[in-house]
Scaffold this active site. Structure first.
Site, PDB file in Angstrom:
ATOM      1  N   ALA A 110       0.775  -1.247   0.000  1.00  0.00           N
ATOM      2  CA  ALA A 110       0.000   0.000   0.000  1.00  0.00           C
ATOM      3  C   ALA A 110       0.805   1.296   0.000  1.00  0.00           C
ATOM      4  O   ALA A 110       0.235   2.350  -0.304  1.00  0.00           O
ATOM      5  CB  ALA A 110      -0.948   0.004   1.188  1.00  0.00           C
ATOM      6  N   ALA A 111       2.076   1.275   0.364  1.00  0.00           N
ATOM      7  CA  ALA A 111       2.807   2.544   0.478  1.00  0.00           C
ATOM      8  C   ALA A 111       3.181   3.081  -0.900  1.00  0.00           C
ATOM      9  O   ALA A 111       3.459   2.284  -1.802  1.00  0.00           O
ATOM     10  CB  ALA A 111       4.078   2.323   1.305  1.00  0.00           C
ATOM     11  N   PRO A 112       3.180   4.396  -1.100  1.00  0.00           N
ATOM     12  CA  PRO A 112       2.972   5.448  -0.098  1.00  0.00           C
ATOM     13  C   PRO A 112       1.510   5.805   0.175  1.00  0.00           C
ATOM     14  O   PRO A 112       1.249   6.696   0.974  1.00  0.00           O
ATOM     15  CB  PRO A 112       3.698   6.642  -0.728  1.00  0.00           C
ATOM     16  N   GLY A 113       0.557   5.133  -0.463  1.00  0.00           N
ATOM     17  CA  GLY A 113      -0.831   5.323  -0.046  1.00  0.00           C
ATOM     18  C   GLY A 113      -1.739   5.991  -1.071  1.00  0.00           C
ATOM     19  O   GLY A 113      -2.868   6.346  -0.732  1.00  0.00           O
ATOM     20  N   LYS A 115      -3.239   4.691  -3.725  1.00  0.00           N
ATOM     21  CA  LYS A 115      -4.435   3.888  -4.001  1.00  0.00           C
ATOM     22  C   LYS A 115      -5.251   3.694  -2.734  1.00  0.00           C
ATOM     23  O   LYS A 115      -6.481   3.703  -2.774  1.00  0.00           O
ATOM     24  CB  LYS A 115      -4.046   2.556  -4.639  1.00  0.00           C
ATOM     25  N   GLU A 133       1.974  -2.707   4.457  1.00  0.00           N
ATOM     26  CA  GLU A 133       3.225  -2.434   3.759  1.00  0.00           C
ATOM     27  C   GLU A 133       4.353  -3.068   4.574  1.00  0.00           C
ATOM     28  O   GLU A 133       4.473  -2.810   5.768  1.00  0.00           O
ATOM     29  CB  GLU A 133       3.400  -0.905   3.641  1.00  0.00           C
ATOM     30  N   ARG A 138       8.413   2.981   4.647  1.00  0.00           N
ATOM     31  CA  ARG A 138       7.323   3.265   3.708  1.00  0.00           C
ATOM     32  C   ARG A 138       5.965   3.132   4.396  1.00  0.00           C
ATOM     33  O   ARG A 138       5.016   3.830   4.061  1.00  0.00           O
ATOM     34  CB  ARG A 138       7.420   2.345   2.489  1.00  0.00           C
ATOM     35  N   ASP A 178      -1.256  -4.254  -5.497  1.00  0.00           N
ATOM     36  CA  ASP A 178      -0.570  -3.336  -6.427  1.00  0.00           C
ATOM     37  C   ASP A 178       0.912  -3.663  -6.261  1.00  0.00           C
ATOM     38  O   ASP A 178       1.630  -3.011  -5.518  1.00  0.00           O
ATOM     39  CB  ASP A 178      -0.890  -1.888  -6.040  1.00  0.00           C
ATOM     40  N   CYS A 231       2.838  -1.559 -12.444  1.00  0.00           N
ATOM     41  CA  CYS A 231       3.098  -0.429 -13.343  1.00  0.00           C
ATOM     42  C   CYS A 231       4.216  -0.833 -14.310  1.00  0.00           C
ATOM     43  O   CYS A 231       5.173  -0.104 -14.514  1.00  0.00           O
ATOM     44  CB  CYS A 231       3.425   0.842 -12.567  1.00  0.00           C
TER      45      CYS A 231
HETATM   46  N1  SAM Z   1      -0.079   0.951  -3.944  1.00  0.00           N
HETATM   47  C1  SAM Z   1       0.910   1.967  -3.693  1.00  0.00           C
HETATM   48  C2  SAM Z   1       0.330   3.332  -3.992  1.00  0.00           C
HETATM   49  O1  SAM Z   1      -0.585   3.438  -4.806  1.00  0.00           O
HETATM   50  O2  SAM Z   1       0.779   4.319  -3.381  1.00  0.00           O
HETATM   51  C3  SAM Z   1       2.180   1.695  -4.469  1.00  0.00           C
HETATM   52  C4  SAM Z   1       2.734   0.333  -4.181  1.00  0.00           C
HETATM   53  S1  SAM Z   1       4.306  -0.004  -4.881  1.00  0.00           S
HETATM   54  C5  SAM Z   1       3.918  -0.298  -6.520  1.00  0.00           C
HETATM   55  C6  SAM Z   1       4.634  -1.588  -4.252  1.00  0.00           C
HETATM   56  C7  SAM Z   1       4.848  -1.652  -2.752  1.00  0.00           C
HETATM   57  O3  SAM Z   1       5.014  -3.029  -2.398  1.00  0.00           O
HETATM   58  C8  SAM Z   1       6.092  -0.944  -2.257  1.00  0.00           C
HETATM   59  O4  SAM Z   1       5.747  -0.011  -1.259  1.00  0.00           O
HETATM   60  C9  SAM Z   1       6.958  -2.063  -1.683  1.00  0.00           C
HETATM   61  O5  SAM Z   1       7.701  -1.667  -0.524  1.00  0.00           O
HETATM   62  C10 SAM Z   1       5.937  -3.101  -1.348  1.00  0.00           C
HETATM   63  N2  SAM Z   1       6.486  -4.483  -1.270  1.00  0.00           N
HETATM   64  C11 SAM Z   1       7.754  -4.899  -1.525  1.00  0.00           C
HETATM   65  N3  SAM Z   1       7.853  -6.217  -1.322  1.00  0.00           N
HETATM   66  C12 SAM Z   1       6.648  -6.653  -0.926  1.00  0.00           C
HETATM   67  C13 SAM Z   1       6.122  -7.909  -0.550  1.00  0.00           C
HETATM   68  N4  SAM Z   1       6.872  -9.016  -0.560  1.00  0.00           N
HETATM   69  N5  SAM Z   1       4.860  -7.968  -0.168  1.00  0.00           N
HETATM   70  C14 SAM Z   1       4.063  -6.870  -0.167  1.00  0.00           C
HETATM   71  N6  SAM Z   1       4.502  -5.656  -0.528  1.00  0.00           N
HETATM   72  C15 SAM Z   1       5.772  -5.548  -0.906  1.00  0.00           C
END
Ligand code: SAM
Length: 443
Positions: A110-113, A115, A133, A138, A178, A231
């Site tokens: 979810a980070a940085p938030g 969505k 997250e 993050r 995501d 993305c």
């Molecule tokens: N959904 C966020 C938004 O809209 O602001 C962006 C998410 S970003 C594409 C992917 C996120 O997944 C990152 O913050 C990352 O730290 C986290 N991440 C990394 N490894 C992960 C894992 N094994 N399981 C879940 N999340 C993970």
């Protein structure tokens, strides 16, 4: 320059899209923001944000492209809950999830938030959002985002998907994954990401995404939906991952959908191509778990005990500061903090919880001090006192200055009717209570 292996992959995987895609990646990208519909009607919000906006994002009613040459990120409004700066395509997966008020929704990466805050706006304060997250730094950022956007009915948890799946089996109406990905969709707005990209990273990302999806699947209630998004363009992280997931999970099926301005999905997956839409690269798919008779299963948090006398007094002091606060959820005390916790909040013990519900006040022996999160969730008419500042005043407040002001006591400081934080008036002076970490240097 685009990485050669990326060029080769795209030519092999998407022969019809590759050349126009490469051309589009060398064009400037269209920045966007999303109005926060938790703060009122879009027309009202739009009127305030108008100096920065230039047209609606076709697939997101609250999305606006940013007018060229303007910098909404530097405006004092960016310290209020009015808007969140978010790339236009990045709005689409949470639009596709289509959260309904009252639903239980999980955002697993979810980070940085960005969505999560859109999901919270769709819930309109009813139901529950659990935003997770695994990266602790993050996760703090995620928590700050939901705080600034004035979200009341969310929990922020710093955990990997496996822990979330164990805590919430078959619990959520809708889950968003995501996923972390190779980020090819960022090649336009972040040139440095082209250098960081490695051919091998797509396959590595794909196996991590598959693991996250397997954990996510466990949290979806029968009949619930699972939205998968990345993305990036690469098939291995997108279409192939979805097909392999369906082979492993016979209780899930794929659903086609259509989004305004983006067209219809094919075999359940939809790419946002920068040469076809005004947005960067994004992929999304919608899966549904078969409906059976079994019920959702996470245990609810214990009902809060009847407040003791000290807590009752603190609640009265809180209500004197924010008489219009709707206490539809339950007010609970944790240590010296009073929180508004949604009635539906499940038991979160054993998890690293950064936020559950809304922090209201810190209660001392004979006083209470309102929390910044409460300010961001309040409307001026809900506060006992409010002081609206113009642009110049808002910048001074954000820099930590004090003000001459009539009245007395805790006052919600606003800009264009939107909260900036708290001040406390005594003897004609408003003392600035904006948390130090949120202050801006100078004017
Ligand atoms: N959904 C966020 C938004 O809209 O602001 C962006 C998410 S970003 C594409 C992917 C996120 O997944 C990152 O913050 C990352 O730290 C986290 N991440 C990394 N490894 C992960 C894992 N094994 N399981 C879940 N999340 C993970």
């Amino acid at each position: 320059m685009l990485p050669q292996a990326f060029i080769d992959n795209m030519r092999a995987q998407f022969p019809d899209e590759a050349e126009p895609l490469f051309a589009a990646l060398d064009q400037p990208y269209a920045a966007a923001l999303r109005l926060n519909t938790l703060r009122g009607a879009i027309s009202t919000l739009e009127a305030i944000a108008a100096p920065f906006t230039d047209g609606t994002v076709p697939w997101c009613g609250a999305g606006r492209y940013i007018k060229e040459g303007t910098r909404p990120g530097l405006s004092p409004l960016h310290h209020t809950p009015l808007y969140y700066i978010q790339e236009a395509s990045a709005m689409a997966p949470a639009v596709l999830l289509n959260a309904q008020p009252g639903e239980y929704v999980l955002d697993l990466c979810a980070a940085p938030g960005g969505k999560s805050s859109l999901l919270a706006a769709s819930l309109r304060g009813e139901g529950l959002l659990v935003s997770c997250e695994p990266d602790s730094g993050r996760a703090s950022l995620l928590s700050s985002t939901l705080e600034r956007m004035g979200v009341k009915n969310a929990a922020v948890i710093n955990a990997y998907p496996g822990a979330i799946a164990r805590a919430f089996p078959a619990f959520f109406d809708a889950v968003l994954v995501d996923a972390p990905c190779s980020g090819e969709g960022m090649f336009r707005r972040d040139i440095a990401s082209r250098d960081a990209w490695l051919d091998g990273s797509c396959a590595g990302c794909a196996s991590r995404q598959a693991e996250i999806l397997d954990e996510a699947a466990k949290t979806v209630k029968p009949g619930g939906r699972l939205i998968y998004s990345t993305c990036t363009f690469d098939r291995r992280e997108n279409e192939d991952n979805v097909s392999a997931f369906l082979e492993r999970h016979s209780d899930f099926s794929i659903e086609d959908f259509e989004l305004p301005g983006l067209g219809r999905s094919e075999n359940g997956g939809l790419h946002v191509w920068p040469h076809r839409a005004r947005g960067d690269g994004q992929f999304m798919a919608r899966l549904r778990r078969a409906d059976e008779t079994s019920q959702r299963s996470a245990p609810k948090a214990a009902k809060p005990a009847k407040p003791d006398r000290d807590t009752q007094r603190a609640i009265e002091q809180l209500m004197a500061i924010a008489p219009g606060l709707e206490a539809r959820s339950e007010i609970v005390r944790r240590g010296d903090m009073l929180l508004l916790v949604p009635r539906d909040m499940p038991d979160l013990s054993g998890l690293r919880v950064l936020r559950d519900g809304l922090r209201l006040v810190r209660a001392g022996k004979n006083y209470v001090e309102p929390d910044h999160a409460l300010a961001m969730a309040l409307f001026p008419e809900q506060a006992a006192g409010a002081l609206d500042l113009d642009d110049e005043g808002a910048l001074r407040y954000l820099a930590g200055e004090t003000f001459d002001a009539p009245g007395r006591g805790w006052t919600l400081v606003t800009h264009r009717g939107l909260p900036l934080g708290w001040g406390k008036i005594a003897n004609g002076t408003l003392k600035n209570h904006l948390p130090k970490g949120l202050r801006r240097a100078g004017r």
